[in-house]
Enzyme design. Structure first.
Site, short mmCIF file in Angstrom:
data_model
loop_
_atom_site.label_atom_id
_atom_site.label_comp_id
_atom_site.label_asym_id
_atom_site.label_seq_id
_atom_site.Cartn_x
_atom_site.Cartn_y
_atom_site.Cartn_z
CB THR A 196 -0.97 -0.11 1.17
OG1 THR A 196 -1.70 -1.19 0.96
CG2 THR A 196 -1.62 1.32 1.41
N GLY A 197 0.27 2.46 -0.73
CA GLY A 197 1.11 3.64 -0.70
C GLY A 197 1.41 3.83 -2.20
CB SER A 198 2.85 6.98 -3.48
OG SER A 198 4.05 7.34 -2.50
CG ASP B 237 3.79 -2.74 1.72
OD1 ASP B 237 3.55 -1.72 1.10
OD2 ASP B 237 3.28 -3.34 2.73
N GLY B 238 5.78 -0.98 0.17
CA GLY B 238 6.82 0.40 0.45
C GLY B 238 6.96 0.39 1.99
CE LYS C 4 4.72 -2.10 5.18
NZ LYS C 4 4.42 -0.93 4.36
N GLY D 251 2.47 4.40 7.31
CA GLY D 251 2.13 5.87 7.04
C GLY D 251 0.70 6.05 6.37
CD GLU E 269 1.05 -1.34 4.69
OE1 GLU E 269 1.03 -0.80 3.72
OE2 GLU E 269 1.71 -1.40 5.72
C1 5RP Z 1 1.35 2.10 4.01
C2 5RP Z 1 2.45 2.14 4.30
C3 5RP Z 1 3.32 2.72 3.24
O1 5RP Z 1 4.08 1.70 2.54
C4 5RP Z 1 4.52 3.58 3.59
O2 5RP Z 1 3.74 4.55 4.12
C5 5RP Z 1 5.20 4.20 2.32
O3 5RP Z 1 4.25 4.95 1.57
P1 5RP Z 1 4.81 5.85 0.27
O4 5RP Z 1 5.13 4.53 -0.53
O5 5RP Z 1 3.49 6.42 -0.19
O6 5RP Z 1 5.94 6.55 0.63
O7 5RP Z 1 3.12 1.54 5.13
O8 5RP Z 1 0.67 1.63 5.51
#
Ligand code: 5RP
Length: 227
Positions: free
Chosen positions: A28-30, A80-81, A93, A95, A102
């Site tokens: 999840t995330g950008s 995953d990010g 993680k 954010g 996750e």
């Molecule tokens: C979501 C997360 C995301 O992977 C993390 O916040 C990174 O987000 P981004 O790729 O938008 O910087 O842990 O719960």
């Protein structure tokens, strides 16, 4: 390369790791969104297991075949990010408020690859406020217990309820998120144990000993890190 271009490059590098027929955990995330787009562009037959409703929506719109953790018991590869990547690939993680789903998907995966832009790599975890997911019932009391748990770890910080547009943020599971601006986490494993011992805490954003590899976008290209 700006941060978004670095995220895209990391996502594309991770998509190249996927083989036809794999069961793939979708983060999840950008940054994870770049991975999902690059994976869909490859047009290979995989089964995706999304870690959030947002990722499920994106993946579905791109035509990926999806399954759910539970009916799907084992995942070949999760990508995953992360908000921070520390030494030994210890991560913060959550954010994006998806940390519980996750972590469930990561723990069911044979291999986990974290993707990020270069700014996420840190010498010590804790500059990014640590997300902690708590149940709604009695959450203000849980927050007080969290202060005690953090103090036991020499972290004199009061977690703050995450808000958006004037209302508390809800996770996909309907829980709340508290963010603890720890500053510097000297002993992540001890902190993880202390937080999990608080009744009312569902989980936290410390991902320790879970990442097998990191693909980090930098202005010079994508760098591979191992624990
Ligand atoms: C979501 C997360 C995301 O992977 C993390 O916040 C990174 O987000 P981004 O790729 O938008 O910087 O842990 O719960």
């Amino acid at each position: 390369m700006d941060a978004d271009a670095q995220k895209k490059a990391a996502g594309e590098a991770a998509a190249a790791l996927v083989e036809p027929g794999m069961v793939v955990g979708l983060g999840t995330g950008s940054t994870a969104a770049w991975f999902v787009k690059a994976l869909a562009a490859r047009q290979i037959d995989i089964l995706g297991v999304p870690t959030s409703l947002a990722t499920a929506q994106l993946a579905e719109s791109l035509g990926l075949r999806l399954g759910e953790l539970g009916p799907v018991k084992s995942i070949d590869l999760t990508v995953d990010g992360a908000d921070e990547i520390g030494p030994a690939l210890a991560l913060i993680k959550g954010g994006g408020a998806a940390l519980l789903r996750e972590k469930l998907v990561w723990e069911a995966s044979r291999r986990c690859v974290v993707i990020a832009d270069g700014a996420k790599q840190v010498k010590a975890l804790g500059q990014f406020p640590l997300p902690i997911e708590v149940v709604t019932f009695g959450h203000e009391t849980t927050a007080l217990r969290l202060c005690d748990a953090l103090a036991e770890c020499d972290l004199g910080v009061a977690p703050r309820l995450r808000m958006k547009d004037g209302v508390p943020v809800r996770t996909d599971g309907g829980n709340l998120i508290y963010d603890a601006a720890c500053g510097r986490i000297e002993e992540p494993a001890a902190l993880a144990d202390a937080l999990k011992s608080v009744t009312g805490v569902v989980d936290h954003g410390l991902f320790l000993d879970l990442a097998d590899q990191a693909l980090v976008g930098t202005p010079q290209g994508v760098v591979t890190l191992e624990p």
